[in-house]
Write a protein that holds these residues in place. Sequence first.
Motif, PDB file in Angstrom:
ATOM      1  N   UNK A   4     -19.552 -26.233 -63.882  1.00 40.87           N
ATOM      2  CA  UNK A   4     -20.832 -26.931 -63.859  1.00 40.87           C
ATOM      3  C   UNK A   4     -21.746 -26.198 -62.898  1.00 40.87           C
ATOM      4  N   UNK A   5     -22.774 -25.546 -63.442  1.00 44.73           N
ATOM      5  CA  UNK A   5     -23.741 -24.819 -62.623  1.00 44.73           C
ATOM      6  C   UNK A   5     -25.130 -25.096 -63.161  1.00 44.73           C
ATOM      7  N   UNK A   6     -26.003 -25.576 -62.311  1.00 46.21           N
ATOM      8  CA  UNK A   6     -27.396 -25.796 -62.689  1.00 46.21           C
ATOM      9  C   UNK A   6     -27.514 -26.566 -64.009  1.00 46.21           C
ATOM     10  N   UNK A   7     -26.792 -27.660 -64.101  1.00 48.35           N
ATOM     11  CA  UNK A   7     -26.844 -28.529 -65.281  1.00 48.35           C
ATOM     12  C   UNK A   7     -26.345 -27.863 -66.558  1.00 48.35           C
ATOM     13  N   UNK A   8     -25.653 -26.760 -66.463  1.00 50.06           N
ATOM     14  CA  UNK A   8     -25.088 -26.090 -67.637  1.00 50.06           C
ATOM     15  C   UNK A   8     -23.579 -26.323 -67.612  1.00 50.06           C
ATOM     16  N   UNK A   9     -23.146 -27.421 -68.197  1.00 52.09           N
ATOM     17  CA  UNK A   9     -21.737 -27.758 -68.233  1.00 52.09           C
ATOM     18  C   UNK A   9     -21.154 -27.200 -69.527  1.00 52.09           C
ATOM     19  N   UNK A  10     -20.054 -26.499 -69.409  1.00 51.52           N
ATOM     20  CA  UNK A  10     -19.399 -25.940 -70.588  1.00 51.52           C
ATOM     21  C   UNK A  10     -17.935 -25.696 -70.262  1.00 51.52           C
ATOM     22  N   UNK A  11     -17.148 -25.488 -71.314  1.00 49.08           N
ATOM     23  CA  UNK A  11     -15.722 -25.238 -71.144  1.00 49.08           C
ATOM     24  C   UNK A  11     -15.253 -24.290 -72.232  1.00 49.08           C
ATOM     25  N   UNK A  12     -14.319 -23.420 -71.877  1.00 47.44           N
ATOM     26  CA  UNK A  12     -13.690 -22.537 -72.848  1.00 47.44           C
ATOM     27  C   UNK A  12     -12.574 -23.299 -73.526  1.00 47.44           C
ATOM     28  N   UNK A  58     -11.311 -17.558 -78.138  1.00 51.23           N
ATOM     29  CA  UNK A  58     -11.934 -18.604 -77.332  1.00 51.23           C
ATOM     30  C   UNK A  58     -13.369 -18.872 -77.761  1.00 51.23           C
ATOM     31  N   UNK A  59     -13.779 -20.131 -77.639  1.00 54.45           N
ATOM     32  CA  UNK A  59     -15.187 -20.483 -77.815  1.00 54.45           C
ATOM     33  C   UNK A  59     -15.625 -21.275 -76.591  1.00 54.45           C
ATOM     34  N   UNK A  60     -16.867 -21.065 -76.183  1.00 56.56           N
ATOM     35  CA  UNK A  60     -17.462 -21.791 -75.070  1.00 56.56           C
ATOM     36  C   UNK A  60     -18.270 -22.939 -75.658  1.00 56.56           C
ATOM     37  N   UNK A  61     -17.858 -24.164 -75.335  1.00 54.73           N
ATOM     38  CA  UNK A  61     -18.532 -25.346 -75.857  1.00 54.73           C
ATOM     39  C   UNK A  61     -19.291 -26.041 -74.737  1.00 54.73           C
ATOM     40  N   UNK A  62     -20.533 -26.461 -75.037  1.00 55.31           N
ATOM     41  CA  UNK A  62     -21.307 -27.204 -74.045  1.00 55.31           C
ATOM     42  C   UNK A  62     -20.907 -28.677 -74.082  1.00 55.31           C
ATOM     43  N   UNK A  63     -21.601 -29.508 -73.315  1.00 57.15           N
ATOM     44  CA  UNK A  63     -21.234 -30.923 -73.219  1.00 57.15           C
ATOM     45  C   UNK A  63     -21.421 -31.663 -74.542  1.00 57.15           C
ATOM     46  N   UNK A  97     -18.955 -17.865 -66.563  1.00 52.65           N
ATOM     47  CA  UNK A  97     -18.239 -18.125 -67.813  1.00 52.65           C
ATOM     48  C   UNK A  97     -17.569 -16.863 -68.373  1.00 52.65           C
ATOM     49  N   UNK A  98     -18.212 -15.705 -68.227  1.00 54.93           N
ATOM     50  CA  UNK A  98     -17.607 -14.461 -68.688  1.00 54.93           C
ATOM     51  C   UNK A  98     -16.332 -14.147 -67.929  1.00 54.93           C
ATOM     52  N   UNK A  99     -16.366 -14.332 -66.620  1.00 56.11           N
ATOM     53  CA  UNK A  99     -15.163 -14.100 -65.803  1.00 56.11           C
ATOM     54  C   UNK A  99     -14.046 -15.068 -66.165  1.00 56.11           C
ATOM     55  N   UNK A 100     -14.410 -16.326 -66.441  1.00 58.01           N
ATOM     56  CA  UNK A 100     -13.404 -17.309 -66.859  1.00 58.01           C
ATOM     57  C   UNK A 100     -12.732 -16.860 -68.158  1.00 58.01           C
ATOM     58  N   UNK A 101     -13.559 -16.469 -69.134  1.00 55.06           N
ATOM     59  CA  UNK A 101     -13.016 -16.054 -70.433  1.00 55.06           C
ATOM     60  C   UNK A 101     -12.113 -14.835 -70.267  1.00 55.06           C
ATOM     61  N   UNK A 104      -8.756 -15.866 -68.960  1.00 53.12           N
ATOM     62  CA  UNK A 104      -7.972 -16.527 -70.006  1.00 53.12           C
ATOM     63  C   UNK A 104      -7.421 -15.500 -71.002  1.00 53.12           C
ATOM     64  N   UNK A 105      -8.222 -14.505 -71.343  1.00 54.10           N
ATOM     65  CA  UNK A 105      -7.762 -13.455 -72.258  1.00 54.10           C
ATOM     66  C   UNK A 105      -6.632 -12.643 -71.628  1.00 54.10           C
ATOM     67  N   UNK A 106      -6.803 -12.258 -70.385  1.00 55.34           N
ATOM     68  CA  UNK A 106      -5.764 -11.484 -69.686  1.00 55.34           C
ATOM     69  C   UNK A 106      -4.457 -12.278 -69.642  1.00 55.34           C
TER      70      UNK A 106
END
Length: 162
Positions: A4-12, A58-63, A97-101, A104-106
């Motif tokens: 959650x950063x600057x009202x941009x909530x998302x999850x892989x 993986x897909x990044x989905x918003x709220x 989000x890129x670092x998170x993905x 997860x890939x690694x």
Amino acid sequence: MSLDSSDKVARWCLGPSPKSLDVTSVEIIRQLFLDQTGERYASESVRTLPIPEWRGNLVLLDSNDMIRGLLWSNKFKENRVRIVAFAIDSDFKGRGFGSQAWKLLVDAALADGRNEIQLEVRGDNEFAIEFYKRRGLEVVSTLEGYYKAGIGYVMRGKIPSK
């Protein structure tokens, strides 16, 4: 994994195989590819990308469960994973989000016995090239005519064992 950063909530989340995507999801992905790479894909081209259902898809989905990014990869050669597509909506870039993905890939690659990652990137995408270099990838060859906008590079690197 959620952020959650600057009202941009998302999850892989684990992504479905492209062939099983609904029409709306395919259109969102086509627009994401166009916005982030300048490349136009036909709906059928998206649906036929060789993306298996596995932890490296993986897909990044918003709220609202709308697709805001994707990292699609496949098992390539005996020890290598190939990233087929990695794109994040501009509104969600620079928020980790890129670092998170990537992490997860690694993790998925190592769990599957893979120890290398390979991808193709547009030669003018300095942000992406630096992102990949910071993660141990290097340019191994140049691709003429791969992208409509100019040259591309094949990047490859070893995955550090944990």
